[in-house]
Design a protein around this motif. Sequence first.
Motif, PDB file in Angstrom:
ATOM      1  N   PHE A   6       0.840  -1.198   0.000  1.00 26.17           N
ATOM      2  CA  PHE A   6       0.000   0.000   0.000  1.00 26.17           C
ATOM      3  C   PHE A   6       0.871   1.242   0.000  1.00 26.17           C
ATOM      4  N   ASN A   7       0.629   2.124  -0.939  1.00 27.94           N
ATOM      5  CA  ASN A   7       1.441   3.336  -1.082  1.00 27.94           C
ATOM      6  C   ASN A   7       0.702   4.531  -0.512  1.00 27.94           C
ATOM      7  N   SER A   8       1.214   5.107   0.555  1.00 24.89           N
ATOM      8  CA  SER A   8       0.578   6.272   1.158  1.00 24.89           C
ATOM      9  C   SER A   8       1.619   7.081   1.909  1.00 24.89           C
ATOM     10  N   GLU A   9       1.404   8.378   1.968  1.00 24.20           N
ATOM     11  CA  GLU A   9       2.247   9.261   2.776  1.00 24.20           C
ATOM     12  C   GLU A   9       1.452   9.832   3.939  1.00 24.20           C
ATOM     13  N   ARG A  10       0.359   9.170   4.299  1.00 25.47           N
ATOM     14  CA  ARG A  10      -0.521   9.661   5.354  1.00 25.47           C
ATOM     15  C   ARG A  10       0.185   9.649   6.703  1.00 25.47           C
ATOM     16  N   LYS A  11       0.234  10.788   7.351  1.00 26.26           N
ATOM     17  CA  LYS A  11       0.839  10.879   8.681  1.00 26.26           C
ATOM     18  C   LYS A  11      -0.204  11.091   9.763  1.00 26.26           C
ATOM     19  N   HIS A  12      -1.325  11.728   9.391  1.00 28.08           N
ATOM     20  CA  HIS A  12      -2.360  12.059  10.367  1.00 28.08           C
ATOM     21  C   HIS A  12      -3.725  11.572   9.883  1.00 28.08           C
ATOM     22  N   LEU A  13      -4.645  11.422  10.820  1.00 22.26           N
ATOM     23  CA  LEU A  13      -6.049  11.244  10.461  1.00 22.26           C
ATOM     24  C   LEU A  13      -6.831  12.309  11.211  1.00 22.26           C
ATOM     25  N   THR A  14      -7.056  13.427  10.536  1.00 25.14           N
ATOM     26  CA  THR A  14      -7.789  14.534  11.150  1.00 25.14           C
ATOM     27  C   THR A  14      -9.152  14.742  10.522  1.00 25.14           C
ATOM     28  N   SER A  15      -9.342  14.249   9.286  1.00 28.50           N
ATOM     29  CA  SER A  15     -10.607  14.441   8.587  1.00 28.50           C
ATOM     30  C   SER A  15     -10.829  13.328   7.585  1.00 28.50           C
ATOM     31  N   ILE A  16     -12.068  12.919   7.412  1.00 20.32           N
ATOM     32  CA  ILE A  16     -12.417  11.953   6.375  1.00 20.32           C
ATOM     33  C   ILE A  16     -12.088  12.514   4.993  1.00 20.32           C
ATOM     34  N   GLU A  17     -12.234  13.818   4.822  1.00 18.90           N
ATOM     35  CA  GLU A  17     -11.977  14.434   3.521  1.00 18.90           C
ATOM     36  C   GLU A  17     -10.565  14.159   3.024  1.00 18.90           C
ATOM     37  N   ASP A  18      -9.620  13.997   3.944  1.00 16.77           N
ATOM     38  CA  ASP A  18      -8.224  13.803   3.556  1.00 16.77           C
ATOM     39  C   ASP A  18      -7.947  12.426   2.961  1.00 16.77           C
ATOM     40  N   LEU A  19      -8.808  11.447   3.255  1.00 16.36           N
ATOM     41  CA  LEU A  19      -8.539  10.070   2.860  1.00 16.36           C
ATOM     42  C   LEU A  19      -8.887   9.823   1.396  1.00 16.36           C
ATOM     43  N   ALA A  20      -7.982   9.178   0.679  1.00 15.93           N
ATOM     44  CA  ALA A  20      -8.279   8.707  -0.669  1.00 15.93           C
ATOM     45  C   ALA A  20      -9.173   7.478  -0.586  1.00 15.93           C
TER      46      ALA A  20
END
Length: 314
Positions: A6-20
């Motif tokens: 899985f390729n992601s640079e996600r560091k935070h989960l602050t909002s659903i809008e941010d998620l692909a």
Amino acid sequence: MLYQSFNSERKHLTSIEDLANSEVESLLAQGQIYRESLDKNQPVEQVLQGISIANLFFENSTRTRISFELAEKHLGGIVVNFAASNSSVSKGETLLDTVLNIVAMGVQMVVIRHQSVGAPHFLAQKVNANIINAGDGTHEHPTQALLDALTLKQHFGDFKGLRVAIVGDILHSRVARSNVLLLNKLGVSVRFCGPPTLLPPSLTTIGAEVSYSLEDSLEWADAVITLRIQAERQNTGLLSSLADYANLYQINEQCLSKLSKIPIILHPGPINHGVEISNTLMDSTHTLILDQVTNGVAMRMAILNFLNYTKNNN
């Protein structure tokens, strides 16, 4: 299981809008794996071994706080629970100073619930740690939306053609906002239902239709997420009384008996007994509330695993 492909640079989960969409799909798949492990009482890989996580709850919580703590411990994390009433916050210390000091002690992940809208987003820009939003004011509650989606997927198999009604205090609900954002990503049709005073006029711009009729909405829906009436935020006369609300919008056996099909019922908790749902319906096979609670642990395990993995592989 890690997100090895899985390729992601996600560091935070602050909002659903941010998620692909791909990230959502992967989180739901990982959440299901963890749910199956929990059901079988099987140990899981200790992916957080040596990782320190602080749970900072500036608002009261039972389900979210305990499920995060359990998730962290299941994954082998070092858990620190923060109580604002017993901290330097009571002496006037700022939120940023508090978190900077905690991170300086070696904490690498921060789970935060705060009464101020945007607090997790602010911290994500200021501190060198993974930030997870456990609820910010009336804005968002992304982990709740993800566990609700996992519960729906377990029941229906997929999201194709699914219709979900969200009923109650939409105006003050971070759960409603995160759910409509996530359900839209998944292709689910969403309808908000409640008293006019609790339905903000901007709702149709965020991907949901609006109805004031509970009966029509229940007939339309495959699933219903009924929301707690937030008495602590009802200080401007938006409701005449809880009894009046229950008379018009309580989900009970009488209103379900009029339907051609009965939707499944979810509730994020805590429940005002005898207000949003009748007490006798609480134990019905139509309600999946305890499944949501168990999925809360599984999904938060998936989120912690995901953020830790992406941090270590980018």
